[in-house]
Design a protein around this motif. Structure first.
Motif, short mmCIF file in Angstrom:
data_model
loop_
_atom_site.label_atom_id
_atom_site.label_comp_id
_atom_site.label_asym_id
_atom_site.label_seq_id
_atom_site.Cartn_x
_atom_site.Cartn_y
_atom_site.Cartn_z
N SER A 82 35.67 41.73 46.57
CA SER A 82 34.54 42.33 46.00
C SER A 82 33.40 42.43 46.57
O SER A 82 32.82 43.47 46.67
N ASP A 123 29.59 33.81 53.37
CA ASP A 123 30.78 33.19 52.98
C ASP A 123 31.00 31.51 53.64
O ASP A 123 30.59 31.24 54.72
N HIS A 172 50.27 37.45 47.54
CA HIS A 172 49.07 38.62 47.26
C HIS A 172 49.82 39.77 47.02
O HIS A 172 50.13 40.47 48.32
N TYR A 173 50.71 40.25 46.02
CA TYR A 173 51.36 41.44 45.89
C TYR A 173 50.28 42.59 45.53
O TYR A 173 49.81 42.49 44.19
N MET A 182 43.56 42.04 42.45
CA MET A 182 42.85 42.60 43.55
C MET A 182 42.35 43.71 43.19
O MET A 182 41.17 44.32 43.28
P1 FAD Z 1 37.47 35.90 46.18
O1 FAD Z 1 38.63 36.41 47.04
O2 FAD Z 1 37.65 34.42 45.64
O3 FAD Z 1 36.01 35.74 47.19
C1 FAD Z 1 34.96 34.77 47.01
C2 FAD Z 1 34.39 34.41 47.97
O4 FAD Z 1 33.25 33.49 47.80
C3 FAD Z 1 35.34 33.21 48.61
O5 FAD Z 1 35.79 33.85 49.91
C4 FAD Z 1 34.65 32.06 48.56
O6 FAD Z 1 34.35 31.27 49.94
C5 FAD Z 1 32.99 32.64 48.60
N1 FAD Z 1 32.11 31.49 48.13
C6 FAD Z 1 32.29 30.79 46.82
N2 FAD Z 1 31.11 30.05 46.70
C7 FAD Z 1 30.28 30.45 47.64
C8 FAD Z 1 29.20 30.02 48.25
N3 FAD Z 1 28.45 29.00 47.39
N4 FAD Z 1 28.48 30.24 49.22
C9 FAD Z 1 29.18 31.27 50.01
N5 FAD Z 1 30.33 31.86 49.70
C10 FAD Z 1 31.03 31.32 48.49
N6 FAD Z 1 45.91 39.11 42.86
C11 FAD Z 1 46.83 40.31 43.06
O7 FAD Z 1 46.27 41.73 42.66
N7 FAD Z 1 48.04 40.34 43.14
C12 FAD Z 1 48.63 38.84 43.57
O8 FAD Z 1 49.87 38.84 43.67
C13 FAD Z 1 47.38 37.83 43.51
N8 FAD Z 1 48.30 36.63 43.60
C14 FAD Z 1 47.31 35.63 43.74
C15 FAD Z 1 47.77 34.42 44.00
C16 FAD Z 1 46.75 33.27 44.09
C17 FAD Z 1 47.42 31.89 44.30
C18 FAD Z 1 45.41 33.62 43.71
C19 FAD Z 1 44.49 32.10 43.74
C20 FAD Z 1 45.14 34.70 43.39
C21 FAD Z 1 45.84 35.66 43.41
N9 FAD Z 1 45.48 37.04 43.18
C22 FAD Z 1 46.50 38.39 43.21
C23 FAD Z 1 44.02 37.21 42.75
C24 FAD Z 1 43.23 37.76 43.85
O9 FAD Z 1 43.26 36.46 44.95
C25 FAD Z 1 41.81 37.85 43.23
O10 FAD Z 1 41.90 39.08 42.41
C26 FAD Z 1 40.86 38.30 44.53
O11 FAD Z 1 41.06 37.90 45.79
C27 FAD Z 1 39.47 38.34 43.98
O12 FAD Z 1 38.49 38.48 44.80
P2 FAD Z 1 36.98 38.33 44.90
O13 FAD Z 1 36.10 38.86 45.93
O14 FAD Z 1 36.58 38.53 43.42
O15 FAD Z 1 36.77 36.75 45.14
#
Ligand code: FAD
Ligand code: UDP
Length: 384
Positions: free
Chosen positions: A15, A35, A61-62, A367
């Motif tokens: 995101s 991050d 992550h599929y 994702m």
């Molecule tokens: P994130 O990827 O969590 O990114 C948020 C970032 O913010 C992190 O890097 C973190 O370090 C950072 N952050 C947090 N707090 C702070 C702070 N205080 N200061 C600085 N940085 C900070 N989705 C699918 O579509 N298919 C799948 O098969 C799938 N499998 C998954 C399996 C697992 C085990 C998990 C946990 C998730 C899975 N997902 C899957 C979901 C997918 O990971 C998420 O939808 C996606 O990564 C979310 O993106 P995001 O940017 O919202 O959050």
């Protein structure tokens, strides 16, 4: 001296990076992306391990989507490697096709069947519920109690440390149940992995706007706040942390990953199990609803198609969230939604911060959904 940026983006996951890229290339805006981790990509980060095997660092992550817009957006930064994600479940001393489909049903009953016969039998087994209110009801109302106990109850208890009755219907309701022979784990139209991996895709996203986007890793965002001036913050971290937990702690589930690698020589002994040279298990993912402390073993090489002699498996152990543990899963349930509702009210009232992504909206999003959310937020900001 303060750094000046148009946007301060917290989190370099799907995101946060989508926002940084859009704001830079479509609006010419500058962003500082912060991050606390040592790498970009958030939970979708993948890497080559010491044995040369491409693995998903934070669980499998599929990628899948039904949205042409999201697919086209990401296709600017990656080619795709199409995969029909197929998994197995190990229970009662045997591998079972999963999610439940006609093949599973035949293995369970021990005789050949048609989709009509399966549907008629499930009709007898199921416990009808007009509108399933929780994760137990959503499964029992489709396949009955025996299959629910065999495949869902134990897995869910392990994964969430909650009974399926105490989780929203959407949790187990994610898993399709079919009366045909379609044994793919997911239902979306487009199912593929970034051909060179997620991290490479993220690198290309950033490269496209490197002159306007600065990335700061290994840094908690509060450490930089006093040193940066910006017009708007895009926050993708945990929403309760942003508000100093003032409305109470939101619960999360965490995980522990245990990797094990094998050489081609070691894998010879596994061939009777894996059915294939160079692999440890017969599918990219095997779920363990009722045996062991782990929920699944993932061998990503099945899905990536990587030509590599070694292989790596990752055992995934559910864990409580706490000190030193990552908040991998928001917990979809009525009690947690009530706490989140208080944070949402406060988030909606913040004039200069956008809350997007899985942690900032406390939603069990995939994702593609968080990319869609970032694109929508970009549109909203652009219209202002
Ligand atoms: P994130 O990827 O969590 O990114 C948020 C970032 O913010 C992190 O890097 C973190 O370090 C950072 N952050 C947090 N707090 C702070 C702070 N205080 N200061 C600085 N940085 C900070 N989705 C699918 O579509 N298919 C799948 O098969 C799938 N499998 C998954 C399996 C697992 C085990 C998990 C946990 C998730 C899975 N997902 C899957 C979901 C997918 O990971 C998420 O939808 C996606 O990564 C979310 O993106 P995001 O940017 O919202 O959050
Ligand atoms: N689930 C289950 N048995 C399985 C697979 C999944 O009971 O073999 C339930 C479990 O509650 C799990 C949820 O369905 O948390 C969603 O599964 P999914 O594989 O989509 O989870 P994720 O990949 O997001 O961890």
């Amino acid at each position: 001296m303060a750094w000046n940026f148009d946007y301060l983006i917290i989190g370099a996951g799907f995101s946060g990076l989508t926002m940084a890229e859009r704001l830079a290339t479509q609006k010419g805006a500058t962003s500082l992306v912060v991050d606390k981790r040592a790498h970009i990509g958030g939970n979708a980060y993948d890497r080559y391990d010491d044995h040369g095997v491409l693995i998903h660092n934070y669980g499998p992550h599929y990628f899948r989507t039904n949205s042409p817009r999201i697919r086209e957006y990401l296709s600017q930064f990656t080619e795709w490697h199409p995969v029909d994600y197929r998994i197995l479940s190990w229970t009662d001393g045997a591998y079972w096709p999963f999610p439940i489909n006609l093949n599973t049903f035949e293995q369970f009953t021990g005789k050949k069947s048609t989709p009509e016969e399966m549907a008629a039998t499930l009709e007898k087994w199921r416990e009808p519920v007009t509108s399933p209110a929780n994760s137990e009801e959503v499964i029992v109302s489709q396949v009955g109690r025996e299959l629910y106990k065999k495949f869902f109850e134990g897995y869910t208890l392990k994964q969430w440390r909650r009974h399926p009755r105490d989780l929203d219907a959407s949790v187990c309701g994610r898993i399709p149940i079919r009366t045909n022979r379609d044994d793919r784990y997911l239902t979306e139209e487009f199912q593929a992995l970034p051909a060179a991996g997620y991290t490479r895709m993220f690198e290309r996203m950033i490269a496209s706007c490197a002159d306007r986007v600065k990335i700061l890793l290994n840094t908690g965002y509060r450490d930089v706040l006093p040193h940066v001036s910006f017009k708007r913050m895009i926050y993708t971290g945990p929403v309760d942390e942003y508000f100093d937990f003032s409305e109470g702690r939101l619960p999360y589930r965490s995980l522990r990953f245990e990797e094990e690698s094998f050489t081609p020589q070691q894998l010879v002994a596994r061939e009777p199990v894996s059915g294939k040279k160079g692999f440890w298990q017969p599918a990219m993912q095997v779920n363990y609803p009722n045996d062991h402390d782990y929920t699944r073993i993932v061998e990503m090489k099945h899905a990536t198609g990587q030509l590599c002699e070694n292989t790596t498996i990752v055992r995934e152990y559910p864990d409580d969230f706490g000190l030193g543990r990552e908040p991998y899963y928001p917990i979809p349930a009525p009690d947690t939604s009530a706490v989140y509702a208080r944070y949402k009210e406060r988030a909606d009232a913040e004039p200069d911060t956008s809350f997007i992504g899985r942690l900032a909206t406390y939603k069990y999003y995939n994702m593609d959904q968080v990319v869609g959310m970032a694109l929508a937020e970009f549109d909203r900001i652009s219209r202002k």
